[in-house]
Design a protein around this motif. Structure first.
Motif, PDB file in Angstrom:
ATOM      1  N   ARG A  94      -1.860  -0.291   1.697  1.00  0.00           N
ATOM      2  CA  ARG A  94      -1.316  -0.916   2.892  1.00  0.00           C
ATOM      3  C   ARG A  94      -1.101  -2.401   2.608  1.00  0.00           C
ATOM      4  NH1 ARG A  94      -3.285  -3.257   7.466  1.00  0.00           N
ATOM      5  NH2 ARG A  94      -2.056  -2.857   9.355  1.00  0.00           N
ATOM      6  N   GLY A  95       0.087  -2.916   2.954  1.00  0.00           N
ATOM      7  CA  GLY A  95       0.371  -4.330   2.736  1.00  0.00           C
ATOM      8  C   GLY A  95       1.113  -4.603   1.440  1.00  0.00           C
ATOM      9  N   ALA A  96       1.234  -3.601   0.560  1.00  0.00           N
ATOM     10  CA  ALA A  96       1.984  -3.779  -0.692  1.00  0.00           C
ATOM     11  C   ALA A  96       3.326  -3.073  -0.579  1.00  0.00           C
ATOM     12  CB  ALA A  96       1.186  -3.221  -1.862  1.00  0.00           C
ATOM     13  N   ALA A  97       4.247  -3.418  -1.515  1.00  0.00           N
ATOM     14  CA  ALA A  97       5.568  -2.785  -1.514  1.00  0.00           C
ATOM     15  C   ALA A  97       5.863  -2.230  -2.892  1.00  0.00           C
ATOM     16  CB  ALA A  97       6.645  -3.793  -1.125  1.00  0.00           C
ATOM     17  N   LEU A  98       6.781  -1.265  -2.921  1.00  0.00           N
ATOM     18  CA  LEU A  98       7.139  -0.610  -4.182  1.00  0.00           C
ATOM     19  C   LEU A  98       8.650  -0.458  -4.235  1.00  0.00           C
ATOM     20  CD1 LEU A  98       6.006   1.061  -6.685  1.00  0.00           C
ATOM     21  CD2 LEU A  98       6.465   3.077  -5.264  1.00  0.00           C
ATOM     22  N   ARG A  99       9.211  -0.689  -5.423  1.00  0.00           N
ATOM     23  CA  ARG A  99      10.631  -0.446  -5.645  1.00  0.00           C
ATOM     24  C   ARG A  99      10.893   1.047  -5.430  1.00  0.00           C
ATOM     25  NH1 ARG A  99      15.734  -1.666  -5.391  1.00  0.00           N
ATOM     26  NH2 ARG A  99      16.976  -1.314  -7.278  1.00  0.00           N
ATOM     27  N   ILE A 100      11.905   1.382  -4.637  1.00  0.00           N
ATOM     28  CA  ILE A 100      12.183   2.790  -4.374  1.00  0.00           C
ATOM     29  C   ILE A 100      13.697   3.001  -4.365  1.00  0.00           C
ATOM     30  CG2 ILE A 100      12.046   2.489  -1.848  1.00  0.00           C
ATOM     31  CD1 ILE A 100      10.678   5.300  -1.811  1.00  0.00           C
ATOM     32  N   LEU A 101      14.134   4.094  -4.953  1.00  0.00           N
ATOM     33  CA  LEU A 101      15.563   4.372  -5.074  1.00  0.00           C
ATOM     34  C   LEU A 101      15.962   5.541  -4.173  1.00  0.00           C
ATOM     35  CD1 LEU A 101      15.943   3.999  -8.951  1.00  0.00           C
ATOM     36  CD2 LEU A 101      16.296   2.279  -7.166  1.00  0.00           C
ATOM     37  N   THR A 102      17.239   5.615  -3.896  1.00  0.00           N
ATOM     38  CA  THR A 102      17.766   6.660  -3.010  1.00  0.00           C
ATOM     39  C   THR A 102      17.334   8.044  -3.490  1.00  0.00           C
ATOM     40  OG1 THR A 102      19.694   5.283  -2.677  1.00  0.00           O
ATOM     41  CG2 THR A 102      19.860   7.559  -1.948  1.00  0.00           C
ATOM     42  N   GLY A 103      16.824   8.837  -2.557  1.00  0.00           N
ATOM     43  CA  GLY A 103      16.450  10.206  -2.885  1.00  0.00           C
ATOM     44  C   GLY A 103      15.036  10.334  -3.404  1.00  0.00           C
ATOM     45  N   ALA A 104      14.353   9.212  -3.652  1.00  0.00           N
ATOM     46  CA  ALA A 104      12.979   9.288  -4.157  1.00  0.00           C
ATOM     47  C   ALA A 104      12.046   9.732  -3.035  1.00  0.00           C
ATOM     48  CB  ALA A 104      12.534   7.937  -4.680  1.00  0.00           C
ATOM     49  N   VAL A 113      13.066  -1.016   3.177  1.00  0.00           N
ATOM     50  CA  VAL A 113      14.017  -2.068   3.517  1.00  0.00           C
ATOM     51  C   VAL A 113      15.073  -2.105   2.413  1.00  0.00           C
ATOM     52  CG1 VAL A 113      12.564  -3.878   2.511  1.00  0.00           C
ATOM     53  CG2 VAL A 113      14.305  -4.488   4.189  1.00  0.00           C
ATOM     54  N   LEU A 114      16.320  -2.251   2.837  1.00  0.00           N
ATOM     55  CA  LEU A 114      17.474  -2.220   1.936  1.00  0.00           C
ATOM     56  C   LEU A 114      17.379  -3.358   0.919  1.00  0.00           C
ATOM     57  CD1 LEU A 114      20.040  -0.429   2.199  1.00  0.00           C
ATOM     58  CD2 LEU A 114      21.093  -2.323   3.449  1.00  0.00           C
ATOM     59  N   GLU A 115      17.715  -3.084  -0.343  1.00  0.00           N
ATOM     60  CA  GLU A 115      17.562  -4.137  -1.355  1.00  0.00           C
ATOM     61  C   GLU A 115      18.417  -5.362  -1.029  1.00  0.00           C
ATOM     62  OE1 GLU A 115      18.488  -2.324  -5.082  1.00  0.00           O
ATOM     63  OE2 GLU A 115      20.655  -2.403  -4.786  1.00  0.00           O
ATOM     64  N   GLU A 116      19.570  -5.153  -0.392  1.00  0.00           N
ATOM     65  CA  GLU A 116      20.445  -6.272  -0.034  1.00  0.00           C
ATOM     66  C   GLU A 116      19.769  -7.219   0.959  1.00  0.00           C
ATOM     67  OE1 GLU A 116      21.292  -3.192  -0.399  1.00  0.00           O
ATOM     68  OE2 GLU A 116      23.389  -2.927  -0.980  1.00  0.00           O
ATOM     69  N   VAL A 153      18.076   4.941   0.882  1.00  0.00           N
ATOM     70  CA  VAL A 153      18.756   3.798   0.252  1.00  0.00           C
ATOM     71  C   VAL A 153      17.988   3.352  -0.996  1.00  0.00           C
ATOM     72  CG1 VAL A 153      19.630   2.940   2.473  1.00  0.00           C
ATOM     73  CG2 VAL A 153      17.432   2.096   1.591  1.00  0.00           C
ATOM     74  N   ASP A 154      18.584   2.458  -1.755  1.00  0.00           N
ATOM     75  CA  ASP A 154      17.866   1.734  -2.803  1.00  0.00           C
ATOM     76  C   ASP A 154      17.219   0.526  -2.141  1.00  0.00           C
ATOM     77  OD1 ASP A 154      18.900   3.505  -4.596  1.00  0.00           O
ATOM     78  OD2 ASP A 154      20.371   2.122  -5.465  1.00  0.00           O
ATOM     79  N   GLY A 155      15.924   0.333  -2.316  1.00  0.00           N
ATOM     80  CA  GLY A 155      15.277  -0.792  -1.656  1.00  0.00           C
ATOM     81  C   GLY A 155      13.806  -0.880  -2.007  1.00  0.00           C
ATOM     82  N   TYR A 156      12.984  -1.281  -1.009  1.00  0.00           N
ATOM     83  CA  TYR A 156      11.556  -1.472  -1.223  1.00  0.00           C
ATOM     84  C   TYR A 156      10.808  -0.771  -0.097  1.00  0.00           C
ATOM     85  CZ  TYR A 156      13.208  -4.586  -4.762  1.00  0.00           C
ATOM     86  OH  TYR A 156      13.850  -5.046  -5.873  1.00  0.00           O
ATOM     87  N   GLY A 157       9.795  -0.002  -0.495  1.00  0.00           N
ATOM     88  CA  GLY A 157       9.054   0.795   0.479  1.00  0.00           C
ATOM     89  C   GLY A 157       7.669   0.235   0.717  1.00  0.00           C
ATOM     90  N   PHE A 158       7.156   0.475   1.920  1.00  0.00           N
ATOM     91  CA  PHE A 158       5.835  -0.043   2.302  1.00  0.00           C
ATOM     92  C   PHE A 158       5.389   0.685   3.569  1.00  0.00           C
ATOM     93  CE2 PHE A 158       9.388  -2.606   3.691  1.00  0.00           C
ATOM     94  CZ  PHE A 158       9.259  -2.532   5.073  1.00  0.00           C
ATOM     95  N   ALA A 159       4.163   0.369   3.995  1.00  0.00           N
ATOM     96  CA  ALA A 159       3.653   0.925   5.249  1.00  0.00           C
ATOM     97  C   ALA A 159       4.124   0.034   6.391  1.00  0.00           C
ATOM     98  CB  ALA A 159       2.129   0.990   5.216  1.00  0.00           C
TER      99      ALA A 159
END
Ligand code: AMP
Ligand code: MG
Length: 697
Positions: free
Chosen positions: A386-396, A406-409, A350-356
């Protein structure tokens, strides 16, 4: 005389500790003439090799390994006091390398070696992003030590080869040397192996250094990179040995000192000739008596005729390699294996935010948001703490440190932070590497007929070419004095040739190469000439007309005299005897002249037989039980096929069963198959319906 009885190629692997970026920790081994074998890790590979070498006792075995047997000159002497690869370097490494499937000390060992030298280096490259190793720089440019050459002499001649000082990064070989040589040292001792080019190869087992990519450019057609390469190299070693050129290729390594040499360097032409796909012999033609029926058989039931036909025919085409784009409609000749996993790396769904995941919990979560992003085709190169998040897009590809998205919505985002409600399921919204197909896994077996969707799978798995059977050449000819081309304005006693265009198009639809042999009158000499031409140009010939025992039935008369004709009287309507013969070893199917009967017999008999001749399965059409929208009573004794199509109340049949009614073929979308025995069918009764799609039309 050949130097070896058995030739083995091994594609080694450096290790499997590169974080979330997957590396198929695959070792591929191939014994010439056998299928490649997939070995999970070095321990499994060492056991496999030891068992195989033990089983080969009494044979002379040559084993090729795809990593350097030595370092640039002077390094062995520095390390061990002697400029010697085997007793010096190999045993020095064997004594110090610790190796288990999940952990080994190669980086620490390389760092310790660097520490004993001036400046920084020569080893570099650290596969562990979060763990610095003393004295081991991450980047090659950081090095200052220049005591040893960057590459061995042989590597200057092998375009694209890597330096053995580089321990990590795509294509690097340095780790394989450190981890592989101790294995070789043990196997060498155990089997008394002699190692090229350091020793005379005068014992039962020889180890040689190979590099499958040496000629990779000449062979872009490899179906499976690693498996295909070990197969190609093992077979090339065997071919060189058989044609007497292996000795020359080995001689090219003389004088390389403790550095060693790569088999084929300095003998490129010899290797290239040996790697060129060897012409596979075409299978033998079919046996003369293959269509013979047991004595005393009168009417043969359809199923029995099919079983006899299946047993009678065998593949008649050879193998060729074609690009995956051209492979649709073709028959797979050898099992096809995924060249890489799909997906090749864990990625975001999905488009969203990635983290550990393990840094999150229940309730509101607020994580600092890193600058940058990970997108499909544009990986985020750094690790996410660990503890930070990054913008991540589908297929990345998931960056190091990210296992959950986590889903951007579901987020509120500021420039610096992202907030969402916990708990989040571990690995939510991510796709695992290989969750669809794992590299090395078989996707198609021999005999599979490739379809459009299969081209997608091949492409997704990096399989750019496929071994397929050569296209079956199906010759079609019509017989009868009454036949004329549809274009001519013919008197009423002439018949337009309807069967030939129909049968040619059927052959094309089935993926074969249709060969139009034309039309011949009821003239024996002309027919003979046409059959001769057909036998020369085709793998199988379909004729129509003239196949009964009537006055003008020259096809059966000629085939009886010169083609070992077997007239199968099959209990089938519509149909007449099916004439089966071999003309100069090429099977001939004599179909009825009547177009409806010719069509049905081609679907029921010629199609599966041709598929088997083409290397595919003798296919049985898929049937569906559907309610009848007609009434019919039939006597026992033969199977009947009715032209049919689906209507609102079930399957309908064509108004006339007359076998001259060609329009009924066009009206219909399939056949209703009525059983061999008696039947009384009422409206709504289930009957077997075979759509033409089931026959590949
Ligand atoms: P035969 O098997 O030669 O006795 O032919 C049976 C019937 O099929 C005859 O009416 C032929 O005229 C007809 N027939 C034979 N070959 C063809 C063809 N290629 N196209 C249309 N009708 C044909
Ligand atoms: Mg005729």
């Amino acid at each position: 005389m050949s130097l070896f009885d058995t030739h083995i190629a091994v594609d080694w692997s450096g290790g499997n500790d590169r974080g979330t970026k997957p590396k198929a920790d695959a070792i591929w081994v191939c014994v010439a003439g056998e299928e490649p074998v997939y070995l999970r890790n070095r321990q499994v590979a060492e056991d496999w090799l030891a068992a195989r070498l033990a089983a080969e006792v009494g044979n002379r075995v040559c084993v090729g390994f795809d990593f350097p047997f030595g370092y640039p000159s002077g390094f062995a002497k520095h390390l061990t006091g002697v400029e010697d690869a085997l007793g010096g370097l190999w045993e020095w490494l064997e004594a110090r390398v610790q190796d288990a499937p999940n952990a080994n000390n190669r980086f620490d060992l390389a760092g310790a070696i660097n520490a004993g030298l001036d400046g920084v280096g020569p080893f570099w490259g650290n596969g562990r992003p979060n763990h610095d190793v003393d004295h081991l720089p991450r980047k090659g440019l950081a090095r200052t030590n220049a005591q040893f050459a960057e590459k061995r002499a042989v590597e200057h001649l092998a375009k694209g080869s890597f330096s053995c000082w580089q321990l990590s990064g795509a294509g690097s070989v340095g780790s394989q040397v450190i981890m592989g040589l101790p294995v070789l040292a043990r196997l060498r001792r155990k089997f008394g192996a002699k190692v090229w080019p350091f020793e005379a190869l005068d014992s039962g087992v020889a180890f040689v250094e190979i590099w499958p990519s040496l000629l990779a450019k000449s062979f872009p057609g490899d179906a499976i990179k690693d498996a295909g390469q070990v197969r190609a190299v093992a077979n090339a070693m065997a071919v060189m040995d058989a044609n007497g050129t292996l000795g020359q290729a080995l001689a090219a390594g003389e004088g390389s000192g403790a550095e060693g040499w790569i088999l084929g360097v300095g003998a490129e032409q010899i290797l290239e000739d040996a790697m060129r796909p060897q012409e596979l012999p075409r299978p033998p033609k079919m046996r003369d008596d293959c269509f013979a029926l047991p004595a005393g058989v009168d009417w043969t039931p359809v199923d029995e005729a099919l079983a006899r036909l299946e047993a009678a025919v065998s593949r008649v085409v050879g193998v060729e390699q074609v690009a995956h784009m051209q492979a649709v409609g073709r028959v797979v000749a050898e099992p096809v294996v995924a060249r890489r996993s799909n997906p090749p790396a864990p990625n975001s769904a999905v488009d969203g935010y990635g983290f550990a995941h393990d840094a999150t919990g229940e309730g509101d979560q607020v994580l600092p948001l890193l600058a940058g992003r990970a997108a499909a085709g544009a990986a985020y190169e750094d690790a996410v703490p660990r503890g930070a998040a990054l913008r991540i897009l589908t297929g990345a590809v998931l960056p190091e440190g990210v296992d959950t998205v986590v889903l951007e919505e579901d987020c509120s985002v500021t420039d610096t932070h992202v907030a969402f409600r916990g708990p989040v399921r571990p690995r939510a919204n991510t796709r695992k590497a290989g969750e669809d197909v794992v590299a090395g896994g078989q996707v198609f077996d021999s005999g599979h007929v490739l379809r459009a969707q299969d081209a997608a799978l091949l492409a997704a798995l990096g399989v750019d070419s496929v071994p397929v059977f050569e296209r079956l050449r199906v010759g079609v000819l019509s017989t009868g004095d009454e036949l004329v081309e549809p274009a001519q304005d013919a008197p009423p006693d002439r018949t337009y040739d309807a069967n030939r265009p129909m049968l040619l198009q059927m052959a094309t639809a089935w993926g074969f190469e249709a060969v139009d042999l034309g039309h011949v009158g009821d003239d024996r000499a002309a027919l003979k000439a046409l059959l001769d031409e057909g036998a020369a140009r085709c793998d199988v010939i379909l004729t129509s007309g003239g196949a009964s025992a009537g006055d003008e039935d020259h096809v059966s008369a000629l085939l009886r005299e010169q083609g070992n004709l077997q007239a199968w009287r099959i209990a089938l309507k519509p149909g007449r005897p099916l004439a089966l013969a071999l003309w100069q070893g090429v099977p001939v199917f004599g179909l009825p002249g009547n177009p409806v009967a010719a069509f049905v017999c081609a679907l029921v008999f010629a199609r599966p037989a041709c598929l088997k001749l083409a290397g595919a399965a003798f296919a049985e059409p898929q049937a569906f039980m559907v309610p009848a929208a007609f009434e019919k009573r039939k006597k026992p004794g033969r199977r009947e096929y009715l032209r049919a199509r689906m209507g609102p109340d079930g399957v309908e049949v064509f108004a006339s069963e007359g076998s001259g009614r060609i329009s009924g073929l066009s009206w219909s979308d399939g056949l209703v198959e009525l059983p061999d025995g008696a039947a009384e069918i009422g409206r709504g009764d289930p009957v077997r319906y075979l759509p033409y799609g089931s026959f590949g039309l």
